[in-house]
Design an enzyme around this catalytic site. Structure first.
Site, PDB file in Angstrom:
ATOM      1  N   ASP A   1       0.880  -1.162   0.000  1.00 20.33           N
ATOM      2  CA  ASP A   1       0.000   0.000   0.000  1.00 20.33           C
ATOM      3  C   ASP A   1       0.920   1.215   0.000  1.00 20.33           C
ATOM      4  O   ASP A   1       1.491   1.568   1.023  1.00 20.33           O
ATOM      5  CB  ASP A   1      -0.886  -0.032   1.261  1.00 20.33           C
ATOM      6  CG  ASP A   1      -1.755   1.217   1.397  1.00 20.33           C
ATOM      7  OD1 ASP A   1      -1.730   2.065   0.489  1.00 20.33           O
ATOM      8  OD2 ASP A   1      -2.455   1.331   2.414  1.00 20.33           O
TER       9      ASP A   1
ATOM     10  N   LYS B   1       3.342  11.156  -3.274  1.00 21.16           N
ATOM     11  CA  LYS B   1       2.307  10.542  -4.117  1.00 21.16           C
ATOM     12  C   LYS B   1       1.462  11.593  -4.838  1.00 21.16           C
ATOM     13  O   LYS B   1       0.987  11.376  -5.945  1.00 21.16           O
ATOM     14  CB  LYS B   1       1.418   9.664  -3.242  1.00 21.16           C
ATOM     15  CG  LYS B   1       0.420   8.799  -3.982  1.00 21.16           C
ATOM     16  CD  LYS B   1      -0.219   7.850  -2.997  1.00 21.16           C
ATOM     17  CE  LYS B   1      -1.329   7.032  -3.607  1.00 21.16           C
ATOM     18  NZ  LYS B   1      -1.912   6.126  -2.590  1.00 21.16           N
TER      19      LYS B   1
ATOM     20  N   GLU C   1      -7.184   0.584  -4.536  1.00 20.61           N
ATOM     21  CA  GLU C   1      -7.136   0.461  -3.079  1.00 20.61           C
ATOM     22  C   GLU C   1      -8.443  -0.072  -2.473  1.00 20.61           C
ATOM     23  O   GLU C   1      -8.395  -0.995  -1.655  1.00 20.61           O
ATOM     24  CB  GLU C   1      -6.771   1.821  -2.464  1.00 20.61           C
ATOM     25  CG  GLU C   1      -5.299   2.131  -2.635  1.00 20.61           C
ATOM     26  CD  GLU C   1      -4.968   3.613  -2.507  1.00 20.61           C
ATOM     27  OE1 GLU C   1      -5.853   4.393  -2.119  1.00 20.61           O
ATOM     28  OE2 GLU C   1      -3.820   3.978  -2.802  1.00 20.61           O
TER      29      GLU C   1
ATOM     30  N   ASP D   1     -12.991   4.916   1.684  1.00 16.37           N
ATOM     31  CA  ASP D   1     -11.545   4.971   1.977  1.00 16.37           C
ATOM     32  C   ASP D   1     -11.082   6.421   2.069  1.00 16.37           C
ATOM     33  O   ASP D   1     -10.874   7.079   1.062  1.00 16.37           O
ATOM     34  CB  ASP D   1     -10.788   4.220   0.869  1.00 16.37           C
ATOM     35  CG  ASP D   1      -9.283   4.216   1.101  1.00 16.37           C
ATOM     36  OD1 ASP D   1      -8.804   4.903   2.020  1.00 16.37           O
ATOM     37  OD2 ASP D   1      -8.591   3.512   0.348  1.00 16.37           O
TER      38      ASP D   1
END
Lengths: 620, 107
Positions: free
Chosen positions: A25, A86, A186, A208
């Site tokens: 992850d 990211k 994800e 999420d």
């Protein structure tokens, strides 16, 4: 002696041929690595027993430091310490400059390259290189924990990552020496971790809310197969934004000067600590120290809830959209799964429970759940399990191409499950046209102007034919990682041309959300705009054809007839560039009517030419 | 004839089995392969075959086929940690020689 793990019946590996697979992850705030050992997927800890690796990379003269140590030095060495890299994956400098409110880094673009580079003490680094440092640390951790080389990895990405961002993630993995078995969305990984594949049938919502991204996915489980029915979200909404709001509040309340990057970072750290404290308490004391001054302020849960409420509401908006895309009602949902550290915030849980009228599932540590699911998928893909689960993903935005008049023809509509390949035939617009430009577009709107350009290429060498005679097949193919290839082939000659879309720019913050929202808000306008463009294209075609005909056979008309036609033609020209479709349509019809006699005479003429010199018998 | 698990190994097996949600016990065995001739097999067992020998140790059923038993008699299986790495380890008195990494062995 090697340490062994329990295998599934009959799946024992040959010695020295262990297939070690990991799930990663790669998060905005924290990253994790997990693996299946003796049938159980677990996240792997470092030497200090820490599972979460802060996604922070610090460059010093001597070395590159990743994780907690780097995070701690963020406030003393902000320019060489890259946080939340990211967010920069697959983005251009222009997009970063336009969208980040706090730019603490020195970035520049090299000539002939649109990849932004971070200027650090050890030279300039791209987001891909920085990400790969994080992956290297996780890979190393996995190798020493599992006792061998890693054969492959499943890396998770937000469902909304576009091609550029996915490709950048793959490149980072390659740079870290990892073989990517698959990129996995994800939320899909989270569903696997919860074992939601064991039931018979059901609708699962995966909510999420991570450090930097928000995704909501609606999964449909049917006969043990997951299908992602819809996804929605926001690439720039997460716990970082909660911190940001608290930070803004602090700055305002304490009247702090925020020019210095170190102070900015210190405030962000305080904000983050305060947020975490409020998960279990009703109020928390924040102390800000500058030079020898100390300032304190109390943040209550009530104030905190007021501050973040608009952000949480944004997530609910996305939930509503995902439901609508999946054509579902709130009552149809069986489970809501909470993923991401930010779902520990009590207000988030409360609002979600209210919205869906069901208590969300929070059993698995929301930080670890994605990595665990990725590890399970990696274990299946590497071949360690006899029966694997089949996962289907969807594309987040429609893919299509530009057609005449600046219109977008959608080839693959959004939320189509991948992998997918679709083809459509196109033709030439003009006589003798020998090349066709293919402009690949992404988005929901009708006009090229309002969609996002992904790539352009040309198909050359089409044999000259009259307009509309050529058959050009354009094929769109999206692979399991969500990467797009587009090819065009002319049928008679077989000449073809294709492109692998690795677009240089990612979508900017909020852009996907904006694109989707715009497509709904502008649905009416878009249809009107499309009709207008269609009429304008038609008008151009009619005018061009008439002008050619007049040049060739103008002598078939009397001066008066000619005058009449050109009068109607001028009327059409006058309305063509106005913004209304109806008058254009009316005048096209009028011109068509006015030229009927002319068309009849041209036809007679060509028949006469064809017949002259032949006797009637030839045609019997 | 006996094969045993250490208490630590048994509690690990118990936890893995309950996580898996099914299984009769743990199948141990050897198969011929690897650079030193033989390799250990450690798998979840869903079925007990007619010829299998079953040993019970610390509440865990160890299931072994008769041919493997010949090579494994007297073995104690432990669960240990070496640095970050952890897993099962065979302490097998029959082993005369093993390859460098110990994944395969000869008797």
């Amino acid at each position: 002696m090697a340490l062994l793990q329990i295998s599934e019946p009959g799946m024992s590996s040959v010695p020295h041929q262990h297939r070690l697979a990991i799930g990663i992850d790669l998060g905005t705030t924290n990253s994790l690595v997990a693996s299946v050992r003796s049938g159980k997927a677990e996240t792997l800890a470092d030497m200090h027993g820490q599972h979460l690796l802060p996604s922070v990379v610090r460059y010093t003269q001597e070395q590159c430091i990743v994780g907690q140590e780097a995070k701690q030095s963020a406030s003393i060495d902000p320019l060489n310490t890259i946080v939340s890299v990211k967010r920069y994956m697959g983005r251009s400098l222009e997009e970063i400059n336009n969208n980040s409110e706090y730019i603490s880094y020195k970035l520049y673009e090299k000539e002939n390259s649109n990849v932004p580079r971070f200027i650090t003490v050890t030279g300039d680094k791209t987001a891909i290189e920085i990400s790969s440092e994080i992956l290297k640390v996780l890979k190393q951790r996995a190798e020493s924990t599992l006792g061998g080389d890693i054969s492959g990895a499943v890396i998770t990405v937000p469902a909304y990552f576009d091609d550029a961002q996915r490709q950048a993630t793959k490149d980072a993995a390659a740079l870290a020496g990892l073989k990517v078995l698959r990129l996995l969305n994800e939320p899909t990984a989270a569903a696997l971790a919860y074992g939601l594949d064991t039931g018979d049938e059901g609708i699962q919502v995966i909510y999420d809310l991570g450090g930097g991204t928000f995704d909501v996915s609606i999964l449909h489980l049917h006969k043990g197969i997951f299908e992602v029915m819809s996804t929605a979200g926001n690439t720039a909404l997460g716990g970082d934004d909660f911190d940001q709001t608290i930070a803004m509040w602090l700055i305002e309340q304490l009247q702090i000067e925020t020019q210095d990057a170190g102070i900015q970072r210190q405030i962000m750290n305080l904000a983050c600590q305060a947020k975490q404290a409020l998960s279990n308490k009703d109020s928390t004391e924040i102390t800000f120290a500058l030079d020898d001054k100390e300032m304190s302020i109390c943040l209550t849960k009530e104030i905190f809830n007021t501050l973040i409420s608009p952000l949480v509401d944004k997530t609910l908006l996305a939930c509503r959209r995902a439901l609508r895309d999946a054509k579902l009602k709130v009552d149809d949902v069986d489970n809501i799964v909470m993923v991401g550290g930010s779902t520990r915030v009590p207000l988030v849980r409360e609002k979600i429970a209210d919205f869906f009228n069901t208590q969300p599932l929070v059993d698995i540590d929301p930080d670890k759940v994605v990595a665990i699911g990725a590890a399970q998928q990696a274990d299946v893909l590497i071949g360690n399990q006899s029966d694997g689960m089949l996962l289907l993903d969807v594309i987040p935005l429609s893919l299509g191409l530009e057609t005449m008049g600046g219109l977008v023809e959608k080839i693959i509509p959004r939320n189509t499950t991948i992998p997918v390949a679709k083809a459509q035939d196109f033709t030439t617009f003009k006589d003798g046209q020998t090349a066709l430009a293919v402009h690949v577009m992404q988005g929901e709107r009708e006009l090229v102007l309002d969609c996002r350009s992904l790539a352009r290429f040309e198909l050359r060498g089409i044999p000259p034919m009259t307009a509309g005679a050529a058959r050009i097949r354009v094929t769109f193919e999206v692979d399991t990682d969500g990467l797009l290839s587009v090819s065009a082939q002319e049928n008679t000659t077989g000449i073809s041309s294709c492109i692998q879309v690795k677009p240089s720019y990612g979508l900017s913050d909020n852009e996907i959300e904006t694109m989707l929202r715009d497509s709904m808000e502008h649905a009416q306008d878009d249809i009107i705009a499309r009709k207008l463009r269609e009429q304008q294209v038609e008008a151009d075609r009619v005018i061009e054809a008439l002008e050619m005909a007049l040049e060739e056979d103008g002598n078939l008309l009397s001066a008066k007839e000619k005058e009449e036609i050109s009068r109607v033609l001028i009327e059409l020209l006058a309305v063509k560039n106005d913004n209304e479709a109806e008058p254009i349509k009316y005048h096209i019809e009028k011109l068509d009517h006015a030229t009927q006699v002319f068309a009849q005479r041209r036809m007679d003429k060509s028949i006469n030419q064809a017949l002259s010199g032949h006797s009637v018998i030839d045609f019997e | 004839m006996s094969i045993t698990l250490t208490e630590n190994a048994a509690s690990r097996v118990q936890s893995f089995l309950s996580h898996r949600g099914k299984g009769e016990g743990l199948r141990l065995g050897v198969k011929t392969s690897g650079c030193s001739g033989m390799a250990y097999v450690i798998e979840f067992a869903d079925v007990i075959e007619k010829d299998d020998k079953v040993f019970e140790t610390h509440g865990i059923k160890l299931i072994i086929d008769p041919k493997s038993l010949f090579y494994l008699d007297g073995t104690e299986v432990d669960f240990t940690k070496e640095g970050l790495n952890e897993g099962f380890k065979f302490n097998n008195p029959n082993v005369k020689d093993s390859c460098g990494c110990g994944e395969s062995f000869t008797v």
